[in-house]
Design an enzyme around this catalytic site. Sequence first.
Site, PDB file in Angstrom:
ATOM      1  N   ARG A 254     -64.944 -11.122  -7.469  1.00 52.06           N
ATOM      2  CA  ARG A 254     -65.322 -10.461  -6.137  1.00 52.06           C
ATOM      3  C   ARG A 254     -66.646  -9.767  -6.263  1.00 52.06           C
ATOM      4  O   ARG A 254     -66.972  -9.376  -4.980  1.00 52.06           O
ATOM      5  CB  ARG A 254     -64.162  -9.277  -6.105  1.00 52.06           C
ATOM      6  CG  ARG A 254     -62.666  -9.897  -6.091  1.00 52.06           C
ATOM      7  CD  ARG A 254     -62.409 -10.775  -5.139  1.00 52.06           C
ATOM      8  NE  ARG A 254     -60.915 -10.816  -4.834  1.00 52.06           N
ATOM      9  CZ  ARG A 254     -60.246 -12.118  -4.502  1.00 52.06           C
ATOM     10  NH1 ARG A 254     -61.187 -12.958  -4.040  1.00 52.06           N
ATOM     11  NH2 ARG A 254     -58.861 -12.052  -4.442  1.00 52.06           N
TER      12      ARG A 254
ATOM     13  N   HIS B   4     -59.455 -28.457  -7.018  1.00 49.87           N
ATOM     14  CA  HIS B   4     -58.116 -27.985  -6.446  1.00 49.87           C
ATOM     15  C   HIS B   4     -57.673 -28.913  -5.442  1.00 49.87           C
ATOM     16  O   HIS B   4     -58.154 -29.046  -4.184  1.00 49.87           O
ATOM     17  CB  HIS B   4     -58.584 -26.540  -5.561  1.00 49.87           C
ATOM     18  CG  HIS B   4     -58.991 -25.523  -6.502  1.00 49.87           C
ATOM     19  ND1 HIS B   4     -58.019 -24.354  -6.895  1.00 49.87           N
ATOM     20  CD2 HIS B   4     -60.039 -25.233  -7.184  1.00 49.87           C
ATOM     21  CE1 HIS B   4     -58.658 -23.550  -7.742  1.00 49.87           C
ATOM     22  NE2 HIS B   4     -60.050 -23.950  -7.807  1.00 49.87           N
TER      23      HIS B   4
ATOM     24  N   ASP C 167     -55.010 -16.952 -12.867  1.00 57.78           N
ATOM     25  CA  ASP C 167     -55.495 -17.164 -11.560  1.00 57.78           C
ATOM     26  C   ASP C 167     -55.649 -15.963 -10.822  1.00 57.78           C
ATOM     27  O   ASP C 167     -55.159 -15.616  -9.718  1.00 57.78           O
ATOM     28  CB  ASP C 167     -54.458 -17.874 -10.483  1.00 57.78           C
ATOM     29  CG  ASP C 167     -55.218 -18.677  -9.261  1.00 57.78           C
ATOM     30  OD1 ASP C 167     -56.480 -18.587  -9.416  1.00 57.78           O
ATOM     31  OD2 ASP C 167     -54.651 -19.117  -8.540  1.00 57.78           O
TER      32      ASP C 167
ATOM     33  N   HIS D  16     -56.733  -7.752  -5.037  1.00 51.84           N
ATOM     34  CA  HIS D  16     -56.966  -7.463  -3.523  1.00 51.84           C
ATOM     35  C   HIS D  16     -56.860  -5.902  -3.448  1.00 51.84           C
ATOM     36  O   HIS D  16     -56.324  -5.088  -4.134  1.00 51.84           O
ATOM     37  CB  HIS D  16     -55.960  -7.882  -2.738  1.00 51.84           C
ATOM     38  CG  HIS D  16     -56.076  -9.437  -2.555  1.00 51.84           C
ATOM     39  ND1 HIS D  16     -57.364  -9.910  -1.632  1.00 51.84           N
ATOM     40  CD2 HIS D  16     -55.432 -10.563  -2.773  1.00 51.84           C
ATOM     41  CE1 HIS D  16     -57.178 -11.334  -1.606  1.00 51.84           C
ATOM     42  NE2 HIS D  16     -56.263 -11.475  -2.424  1.00 51.84           N
TER      43      HIS D  16
END
Lengths: 330, 433
Positions: B71, B186, B312, B316
């Site tokens: 992030r 992906h 993964d 948040h």
Amino acid sequence: MSSTNLQVDDQGRLRHFLTIEGLSHSILTEILDTAESFAGVTAQQVKKVPLLRGKTIVNLFFEASTRTRTTFELAAKRLSADVLNINIDASSAVKGETLLDTLRNLEAMHVDMFVVRHADSGAAHFFARHVAPHISVLNAGDGRHAHPTQAMLDMFTIRRVKGPDFGRLRVAIVGDIMHSRVARSQIHALNTLNTGEVRIVAPKTLVPVDAESLGVQVFHDLEAGIRDVDVIIMLRLQRERMQGAMLPSEHEYFHLFGLTEQRLAVADPDVTVMHPGPINRGVEMDSQVADGPRSVILEQVTHGIAVRMAVMSMTMRAHTDAEAQEKQNV
Amino acid sequence: MAAKKARILIRGGRVIDPANRLDAEVDVAVAAGRIAGVGESVPGDFRPELEIDARGLIVCPGLVELAAHLREPGHENKATIASETRAAAAGGITTLCCPPTTDPIIDTPAVVELIRQRAERAGHARVVTLGALTQGLAGEHLTEMAALKEAGCRGVSNAQSPILHTAVVRRAFEYAATFDLTVFIHPEEYWLANGGCAHEGAVATRLGLPGIPAAAETAAVARDLALIEHTGVRAHFCRLTHSRSVQMIARAQYDGVPITADAAIPYLYFTELDIADFDSQFHVYPPLRTQRDREGLRAGLARGTLSALCSDHQPHEADAKLNPFPATEPGISGLDTLLPLALRLVEDKLLTLPEIIDRLTAGPARILGLLEQGTGTLTPGAAADITLFDPEASWRIDPTSLFSQGHNTPFMGWEVKGRVMHTLLGGRRVFER
């Protein structure tokens, strides 16, 4: 928390009305019976009862609607509640303000009930999880998930026309099941009311995956699907479906799935034809059927008011009772 | 916390080093930040300045996390390099691979350098990066891959932004192959996924959520396998979700195609049924699939078709999950819980303890091309990245036990076993309980 626990309190009373799924036969019957008692009110000269006097109801619509919003508004007014309509265009949405902020701000105005329509499936659940405990949330349509008041007004209409025994009925829902919240709620309602046979009829592109798991028989041929049925519910076909390569043309759709007088001949002679509106004449059905003797499309709209009054009064009563109990306990 | 690189002797632990096929109660010696010896190779005259009593503990190479969205730069409201590398150290992870999903995207050497510097300044864990396969992940223009490799990227990836133009995919693979860069894929066929947020199956049908068919993944796997064979690029398939994809990868591996693949923790524990109450903590992308898929992934991990297990990690802020389900941001914060949830697979009798440690250390290190330099091993001479954990210690996953800035995890409230007691990074103790 499961949906059932979220919308029914520990006394079995309806606190929120979010989805038909998980509600008991007796609650659905109570909604229909209560609606029956209000149906008289809407026909009276003085169309008001004071059940929700002093209560404030907010119609919070994040998606355009005329019919649903208007009937919710009328239902609230006939119960003597104060009504506030808030239309929030999702595209130009609430600059920077989160949905939760919007909710908190409205709560601060001492609201007693939210009627919510939103383009996202699960939006009504989200509101119900986050509102203050004294507030009820009614789902006026969330994404493709549920539209429970529409389904109940359809059940009300069926019961009025066909009588209370759903067990002997065959019902076919025709059209865009995939994108329809109305169809999902109707299927749950029909199955909970023990309907004899529930069918869906559509081309494969408009049937969701594993549709049979909802408790329906799937047909891809209109005549086979409506053969001997007592009720046909036609769904609205949205123009976007042509662009999304779901269908080649309205012409072919009408040719294969459009309801005509001629096609109706294979259904039960007393078949009833319904449509949640607004109708695309010449796409889902021709005008002869829509305006014909078997159609109850306008009755559906009228019944919408009584059913919404019923749900509003029932959820408010659950809250009022709970509050009274708390006071007694103090 | 001892900051200097002391001579350390780790005594009496059960040492599991899959790369060296070692599972024994031996001592491990650390000097000058490197492994000085294990068991018999510990120098006879080794004089430790510090001894760590590892009796009852497992001693293994520091874990290697294949996918940690850090992030920073760009989304520091969610997490920072400092906060997440700290969580890594507390979770026994010593090497993290950050995908190019930062803002700015990792498509220039400057961003690679910035992340490296900030990670070094924080000093809790090693951070390696994947460069973008196309500029801005927009799927149109190739990045300067030679420069990205020079700057230290361990591979290139378009992350979760599918490239629409198949010829661009082909050229990107060819160009990456020119520089012997691994492509991290992906697999998703964009038009089939069509903006969905749940597995296209019975649950999505009931909830009216826009579905993503399993074919969105398998169609992309099939296409990319064809292009991998055509271009000769080395490729890694990230976060498979569908059992059929695992079969396709196994077949291609059998045929000698140079590919690897991994699975992520959430897909080994949850299925589409878990989203049935619109619980946004279960909103991940790609979506949770069926029970059959979950079992297929588990079997693939056990067989080694999937040679790495990752968390993964996608931290948040709380608001990201506070919306109606489709409007919430997908992803789970996973660094804190990677080890205990991996160990649970041993209890489920899916893999042995050395096997699961392999999937968390040497497996991912090999995929990142770091195994040769000793990452993910306890090979004498390698950097002393070592994790010591108590396999029997139970703890409860709750907001107070998480180090990550992101508390978004559907595992909240779970009782798990396996607790990190010490983490050494290059011979420095970066975490101690």
